[in-house]
Every structure is written in C-alpha cells, then in structure tokens.
Design a protein around this motif. Sequence first.
Motif, mmCIF file in Angstrom:
data_model
loop_
_atom_site.group_PDB
_atom_site.id
_atom_site.type_symbol
_atom_site.label_atom_id
_atom_site.label_comp_id
_atom_site.label_asym_id
_atom_site.label_seq_id
_atom_site.Cartn_x
_atom_site.Cartn_y
_atom_site.Cartn_z
ATOM 1 N N ARG A 84 4.528 -1.995 -0.282
ATOM 2 C CA ARG A 84 3.585 -3.090 -0.064
ATOM 3 C C ARG A 84 3.643 -3.512 1.393
ATOM 4 O O ARG A 84 4.674 -3.376 2.071
ATOM 5 C CB ARG A 84 3.955 -4.274 -0.965
ATOM 6 C CG ARG A 84 2.809 -4.658 -1.880
ATOM 7 C CD ARG A 84 3.253 -5.703 -2.853
ATOM 8 N NE ARG A 84 3.262 -7.041 -2.235
ATOM 9 C CZ ARG A 84 3.652 -8.135 -2.879
ATOM 10 N NH1 ARG A 84 4.077 -8.045 -4.124
ATOM 11 N NH2 ARG A 84 3.631 -9.296 -2.285
ATOM 12 N N CYS A 85 2.560 -4.046 1.844
ATOM 13 C CA CYS A 85 2.463 -4.492 3.233
ATOM 14 C C CYS A 85 3.514 -5.570 3.501
ATOM 15 O O CYS A 85 3.772 -6.427 2.655
ATOM 16 C CB CYS A 85 1.057 -5.045 3.464
ATOM 17 S SG CYS A 85 0.860 -5.794 5.091
ATOM 18 N N GLY A 86 4.129 -5.465 4.649
ATOM 19 C CA GLY A 86 5.156 -6.445 5.008
ATOM 20 C C GLY A 86 4.575 -7.682 5.684
ATOM 21 O O GLY A 86 5.316 -8.610 6.012
ATOM 22 N N ARG A 94 2.780 -13.457 0.791
ATOM 23 C CA ARG A 94 2.995 -12.039 1.059
ATOM 24 C C ARG A 94 1.700 -11.272 0.842
ATOM 25 O O ARG A 94 1.015 -11.490 -0.166
ATOM 26 C CB ARG A 94 4.087 -11.523 0.104
ATOM 27 C CG ARG A 94 4.468 -10.078 0.287
ATOM 28 C CD ARG A 94 5.464 -9.893 1.410
ATOM 29 N NE ARG A 94 5.685 -8.471 1.667
ATOM 30 C CZ ARG A 94 6.614 -7.754 1.038
ATOM 31 N NH1 ARG A 94 7.399 -8.336 0.167
ATOM 32 N NH2 ARG A 94 6.754 -6.487 1.303
ATOM 33 N N CYS A 95 1.351 -10.406 1.757
ATOM 34 C CA CYS A 95 0.141 -9.588 1.625
ATOM 35 C C CYS A 95 0.268 -8.693 0.407
ATOM 36 O O CYS A 95 1.338 -8.144 0.139
ATOM 37 C CB CYS A 95 -0.049 -8.761 2.888
ATOM 38 S SG CYS A 95 -1.434 -7.621 2.784
ATOM 39 N N THR A 96 -0.812 -8.593 -0.357
ATOM 40 C CA THR A 96 -0.767 -7.803 -1.591
ATOM 41 C C THR A 96 -1.255 -6.382 -1.377
ATOM 42 O O THR A 96 -1.230 -5.581 -2.297
ATOM 43 C CB THR A 96 -1.640 -8.462 -2.669
ATOM 44 O OG1 THR A 96 -2.946 -8.671 -2.137
ATOM 45 C CG2 THR A 96 -1.032 -9.793 -3.100
ATOM 46 N N ARG A 97 -1.712 -6.079 -0.158
ATOM 47 C CA ARG A 97 -2.191 -4.715 0.087
ATOM 48 C C ARG A 97 -1.010 -3.752 0.191
ATOM 49 O O ARG A 97 0.122 -4.169 0.461
ATOM 50 C CB ARG A 97 -3.011 -4.663 1.380
ATOM 51 C CG ARG A 97 -4.362 -5.301 1.256
ATOM 52 C CD ARG A 97 -5.225 -4.859 2.405
ATOM 53 N NE ARG A 97 -6.473 -5.619 2.427
ATOM 54 C CZ ARG A 97 -6.616 -6.798 3.080
ATOM 55 N NH1 ARG A 97 -5.619 -7.333 3.748
ATOM 56 N NH2 ARG A 97 -7.767 -7.425 3.045
ATOM 57 N N MET A 98 -1.359 -2.481 -0.013
ATOM 58 C CA MET A 98 -0.340 -1.447 0.178
ATOM 59 C C MET A 98 -0.287 -1.102 1.661
ATOM 60 O O MET A 98 -1.328 -1.055 2.328
ATOM 61 C CB MET A 98 -0.706 -0.186 -0.620
ATOM 62 C CG MET A 98 -0.670 -0.388 -2.127
ATOM 63 S SD MET A 98 0.906 -0.988 -2.744
ATOM 64 C CE MET A 98 1.884 0.483 -2.580
ATOM 65 N N PHE A 105 2.891 -1.957 7.360
ATOM 66 C CA PHE A 105 1.804 -2.921 7.191
ATOM 67 C C PHE A 105 0.514 -2.240 6.766
ATOM 68 O O PHE A 105 0.330 -1.037 6.978
ATOM 69 C CB PHE A 105 1.578 -3.681 8.494
ATOM 70 C CG PHE A 105 2.808 -4.401 8.954
ATOM 71 C CD1 PHE A 105 3.177 -5.602 8.371
ATOM 72 C CD2 PHE A 105 3.600 -3.865 9.958
ATOM 73 C CE1 PHE A 105 4.326 -6.258 8.785
ATOM 74 C CE2 PHE A 105 4.738 -4.520 10.372
ATOM 75 C CZ PHE A 105 5.125 -5.729 9.776
ATOM 76 N N CYS A 106 -0.365 -3.020 6.183
ATOM 77 C CA CYS A 106 -1.675 -2.517 5.798
ATOM 78 C C CYS A 106 -2.562 -2.429 7.041
ATOM 79 O O CYS A 106 -2.192 -2.876 8.113
ATOM 80 C CB CYS A 106 -2.292 -3.426 4.744
ATOM 81 S SG CYS A 106 -2.760 -5.053 5.390
ATOM 82 N N TRP A 107 -3.764 -1.901 6.842
ATOM 83 C CA TRP A 107 -4.666 -1.711 7.996
ATOM 84 C C TRP A 107 -4.943 -3.042 8.693
ATOM 85 O O TRP A 107 -5.097 -3.100 9.899
ATOM 86 C CB TRP A 107 -5.966 -1.043 7.543
ATOM 87 C CG TRP A 107 -6.740 -1.850 6.528
ATOM 88 C CD1 TRP A 107 -6.617 -1.754 5.174
ATOM 89 C CD2 TRP A 107 -7.702 -2.864 6.780
ATOM 90 N NE1 TRP A 107 -7.437 -2.648 4.564
ATOM 91 C CE2 TRP A 107 -8.132 -3.338 5.534
ATOM 92 C CE3 TRP A 107 -8.267 -3.423 7.951
ATOM 93 C CZ2 TRP A 107 -9.080 -4.328 5.398
ATOM 94 C CZ3 TRP A 107 -9.215 -4.420 7.810
ATOM 95 C CH2 TRP A 107 -9.628 -4.893 6.558
ATOM 96 N N GLN A 108 -4.994 -4.135 7.917
ATOM 97 C CA GLN A 108 -5.342 -5.424 8.507
ATOM 98 C C GLN A 108 -4.186 -5.988 9.334
ATOM 99 O O GLN A 108 -4.376 -6.463 10.444
ATOM 100 C CB GLN A 108 -5.692 -6.400 7.387
ATOM 101 C CG GLN A 108 -6.531 -7.566 7.892
ATOM 102 C CD GLN A 108 -6.851 -8.530 6.765
ATOM 103 O OE1 GLN A 108 -6.087 -8.644 5.808
ATOM 104 N NE2 GLN A 108 -7.983 -9.220 6.905
ATOM 105 N N HIS A 109 -2.991 -5.916 8.762
ATOM 106 C CA HIS A 109 -1.844 -6.510 9.445
ATOM 107 C C HIS A 109 -1.284 -5.599 10.528
ATOM 108 O O HIS A 109 -0.492 -6.045 11.350
ATOM 109 C CB HIS A 109 -0.748 -6.848 8.424
ATOM 110 C CG HIS A 109 -1.106 -8.042 7.580
ATOM 111 N ND1 HIS A 109 -1.432 -7.935 6.243
ATOM 112 C CD2 HIS A 109 -1.237 -9.356 7.912
ATOM 113 C CE1 HIS A 109 -1.727 -9.132 5.781
ATOM 114 N NE2 HIS A 109 -1.621 -10.026 6.781
ATOM 115 N N LYS A 110 -1.689 -4.324 10.475
ATOM 116 C CA LYS A 110 -1.211 -3.407 11.517
ATOM 117 C C LYS A 110 -1.869 -3.751 12.844
ATOM 118 O O LYS A 110 -1.304 -3.551 13.912
ATOM 119 C CB LYS A 110 -1.562 -1.969 11.116
ATOM 120 C CG LYS A 110 -0.680 -0.945 11.756
ATOM 121 C CD LYS A 110 -0.640 0.335 10.939
ATOM 122 C CE LYS A 110 -2.003 1.019 10.936
ATOM 123 N NZ LYS A 110 -1.899 2.360 10.318
HETATM 124 ZN ZN ZN Z 1 -1.175 -6.601 4.844
#
Ligand code: ZN
Length: 113
Positions: A84-86, A94-98, A105-110
């Motif tokens: 899961r995304c950190g 906590r972000c629920t994306r993978m 991190f997910c694409w958004q948090h990266k």
């Molecule tokens: Zn995320």
Amino acid sequence: MRLACLLVFLVCAAAQQQKLAEPPPPGPDKMALRQQISDLKIKSFEIQQQVELLEKQIKDIEEADANKLAASQAISKTAPARARCGGHTKDGKRCTRMADSGSRFCWQHKVGR
Ligand SMILES: [Zn+2]
C-alpha cells in the motif's frame, strides 16, 4: 529265484490292475495348473506395469506442482508484492492506493517526492 520273479510279476500285475481300476483324479491336471500359473504371471506383470505407470503419473504431477511452487516462489522473490502507498491524504489518513511497483508510494504521492 523263480519264486522271487513270480512275486515281482504278481506285484507288478497287481499294481497295473490297480492303476487301470482307478479312474483319473478329477479336477485340474498339471497342464491346466501350469496354464493358470502362466496366466496369473502375465496378469501380475500387467498389474505391476499399471502400478508403475500410475506411480509415474503421480510423480509427474508432483514434479509439476513442485515446479509451479518453485516458479511462484521465484516470482514472489524477484517481484515483491505491491504494498500500500506509504503516503497520506489531505486529512492525514493513510493513502488507500497501492504503491507503484518499485516505489513506496502511489502515482499521486510519488509526485513531488
Ligand atoms: Zn498514495
């Protein structure tokens, strides 16, 4: 001497008569028994071959299973499962994306990190 010869002759004659008088024993004779034995030997050989064939099939299946397991283990080793995304959302949850593969991190948090 002559008496002995006579005796032997009599005994032989008696034995012969007994043989003739006795009917042949009922039931399977030697040839039939030999035939049965050879038939059973062939059958047991065939059964043994079937057992070996089935054992080989089981072995093949087991080997295939072992290969599958090894392959799946190799895959899980080389490609770690995506976690899961950190990152955290705006609300602090906590972000629920993978997470993207190879990243925490997910694409958004990266973005921006
Ligand atoms: Zn995320």
